[in-house]
Design a protein around this motif. Structure first.
Motif, PDB file in Angstrom:
ATOM      1  N   ARG A 139     -21.365  44.992 -89.541  1.00  0.00           N
ATOM      2  CA  ARG A 139     -21.853  43.637 -89.257  1.00  0.00           C
ATOM      3  C   ARG A 139     -20.769  42.578 -89.411  1.00  0.00           C
ATOM      4  N   GLN A 140     -19.641  42.912 -90.065  1.00  0.00           N
ATOM      5  CA  GLN A 140     -18.544  41.966 -90.262  1.00  0.00           C
ATOM      6  C   GLN A 140     -17.359  42.217 -89.329  1.00  0.00           C
ATOM      7  N   ALA A 153     -16.558  41.998 -85.969  1.00  0.00           N
ATOM      8  CA  ALA A 153     -16.034  41.020 -84.996  1.00  0.00           C
ATOM      9  C   ALA A 153     -15.394  39.839 -85.711  1.00  0.00           C
ATOM     10  N   THR A 154     -16.019  39.394 -86.815  1.00  0.00           N
ATOM     11  CA  THR A 154     -15.470  38.255 -87.552  1.00  0.00           C
ATOM     12  C   THR A 154     -14.133  38.608 -88.195  1.00  0.00           C
ATOM     13  N   TRP A 195     -16.733  34.940 -84.934  1.00  0.00           N
ATOM     14  CA  TRP A 195     -17.911  34.581 -85.737  1.00  0.00           C
ATOM     15  C   TRP A 195     -19.123  34.345 -84.836  1.00  0.00           C
ATOM     16  N   ASP A 220     -20.485  37.718 -83.458  1.00  0.00           N
ATOM     17  CA  ASP A 220     -21.289  38.479 -84.420  1.00  0.00           C
ATOM     18  C   ASP A 220     -22.719  37.951 -84.476  1.00  0.00           C
ATOM     19  N   ARG A 221     -22.882  36.671 -84.296  1.00  0.00           N
ATOM     20  CA  ARG A 221     -24.210  36.076 -84.419  1.00  0.00           C
ATOM     21  C   ARG A 221     -25.031  36.191 -83.138  1.00  0.00           C
ATOM     22  N   ARG A 250     -26.678  39.864 -82.634  1.00  0.00           N
ATOM     23  CA  ARG A 250     -27.519  40.497 -83.654  1.00  0.00           C
ATOM     24  C   ARG A 250     -28.707  41.239 -83.042  1.00  0.00           C
ATOM     25  N   LYS A 282     -22.306  39.718 -76.910  1.00  0.00           N
ATOM     26  CA  LYS A 282     -20.939  39.326 -77.274  1.00  0.00           C
ATOM     27  C   LYS A 282     -20.012  39.395 -76.064  1.00  0.00           C
ATOM     28  N   SER A 308     -13.612  45.005 -81.469  1.00  0.00           N
ATOM     29  CA  SER A 308     -14.825  45.444 -82.169  1.00  0.00           C
ATOM     30  C   SER A 308     -15.695  46.294 -81.255  1.00  0.00           C
TER      31      SER A 308
END
Length: 454
Positions: free
Chosen positions: A145-146, A148-149, A291, A294-295, A298, A304, A352
């Protein structure tokens, strides 16, 4: 068929013995070495006016000093990543960073264009594979879940490093000459290389290829490797899309100091500072758009890639407007900075996605395939083609024409969004399957994946 000894596609490459503080220390060191990588790579662009004056070089020759690194990185990225996947990423990165730092120091002793070109090629030898191996290390030490950031932040380090390289190169050259600039950035890189030995490596899953009664040779081996890496078209589409966008990034990074020097009458040191702000905007953009990706992904992972379709088009429009419209200098600079904040939108997000559609045991290699493509067909092409167009017409024409490839980038990212989720599920299924086909002597399949400590 392929199975992982852990039986879990999501965690197959994660070393559960690495604590969160050690993982974040690893990220900090990976980030710092990425900065060093791009400081050494991009410092040359702020020295273009000095080299042009001293040796009478053409823009094509100057662009070649940037492009040669990308060509070497592209050629060596996959073999180096394969070795890193097998023998350990930390040791591999230590060797890489030591080589590129020593080669940068060697640049200060060059007495001709040929010698400097050769030294720059060795810098590329050292930097070969670093981005892909570093990305794989991040992918293994942190939850999905982290990704791409954190990968956006990792590749933002390249922009920060490019800023420091451009600005420091201009300032040092102004006071002590262009040769001193190489030494000033090369020695700190050696210190960071030694510190990297303290970074924890992870226990990888090694994919062993079983023999097949049938065609053999280099072509067959490459075909089997690619089929093991990923299934479906997503990876290839990402390589094409990323290459087009990296043409834009590399052209802007390489030629903006010269643009400000020639068209706005700025001294080289001041031109380097103005160009440095552009690159810094790119660093912010890489982190910010990672960031955002990633959002927005979801609920639907493909969102993305749809985001990248929009941002690559916006990048092209902003740069074309900045270099073709009759604008006041301040307005033009604002448009250039806005384009700079969007042009690096793809770096973390694209990698990613590559990790998502790559078998966990070959993540370094999967990232290296992507790195090979964007270096050879993107980063290497932008500076050189920019120099050729500049020699034929003008530098302004080059900077207005090259961003148009962003429209092609958007088209390929859209195409990749159509296959991404299916390919991701296919790779996850590959990892879970039992290697039943291995009992059939005439059917080639990778052998079971086994854990191995690096």
């Amino acid at each position: 068929m392929i199975t992982a000894a852990t039986g879990d596609a999501e965690n197959a490459c994660i070393d559960s013995h690495v604590s969160r503080p050690r993982a974040w220390f690893a990220f900090a060191m990976i980030f710092l070495l990425m900065m060093s990588d791009y400081i050494d790579r991009q410092i040359i662009v702020s020295l273009f006016p000095h080299l042009k004056a001293e040796w009478g070089l053409s823009d094509k020759q100057l662009g070649g000093l940037v492009s040669v690194i990308s060509v070497v990185v592209a050629v060596g990225s996959i073999p180096v990543a394969l070795l890193a996947d097998r023998f350990g990423r930390v040791k591999s990165i230590f060797i890489m960073s030591s080589i590129w730092s020593m080669a940068t120091i060697a640049c200060m002793f060059s007495r001709s264009y040929g010698q400097l070109f050769a030294a720059r090629a060795v810098v590329g030898v050292g930097e070969t594979g670093y981005g892909s191996v570093g990305a794989a290390l991040i992918g293994a030490l942190f939850p999905k879940r982290q990704h791409a950031t954190l990968l956006g932040a990792f590749f933002a380090a390249s922009s920060v490093g490019a800023v420091l390289g451009v600005v420091l190169g201009g300032l040092i050259a102004e006071h002590w000459g262009w040769r001193a600039a190489f030494g000033a950035v090369g020695f700190p890189g050696l210190i960071m290389a030694l510190l990297f030995l303290l970074v924890p490596d992870y226990k990888n899953v090694i994919v062993r290829m079983s023999p097949k009664l049938g065609p053999s040779g280099a072509k067959a081996v490459v075909s089997r490797l690619l089929s093991t890496l990923s299934r479906g078209p997503t990876m290839v589409l990402l390589c094409v899309a990323g290459s087009f966008q990296m043409m834009v990034v590399s052209a802007m990074w390489s030629w903006m100091p010269s643009f400000f020097n020639r068209y706005h009458g700025m001294p080289p040191a001041m031109a380097a500072k103005y160009a440095g702000v552009l690159v810094l905007c790119g660093a912010f953009g890489a982190l910010f758009w990672g960031w955002v990706a990633d959002r927005v992904s979801r609920r639907h992972a493909a969102n993305k890639l749809l985001l990248l379709c929009a941002t690559t088009v916006a990048t092209a429009v902003l740069f074309i407007f900045a270099f073709t419209a009759a604008l006041a200098p301040s307005t033009q600079y604002i448009a250039i900075l806005l384009g700079g904040s969007m042009m690096t939108c793809t770096v973390g997000v694209s990698v990613s996605v590559v990790l998502d559609v790559t078998h966990p045991g070959l993540r370094s290699t999967g990232a290296a395939v992507h790195a090979c493509a964007i270096n050879l067909f993107g980063l290497a092409v932008g500076p050189f083609v920019g120099g050729v167009i500049s020699d034929l017409w003008s530098l302004n024409t080059a900077l207005a024409a090259i961003p148009a490839v962003g429209f092609l980038s958007a088209a390929f990212y859209w195409k990749a969004s159509r296959s991404y989720e299916a390919d991701m599920k296919t790779v996850a299924a590959m990892v879970r399957e039992e290697p039943e086909a291995q009992s059939t002597p005439n059917a080639w399949a990778p052998a079971a994946v086994v854990p191995a400590s690096s």
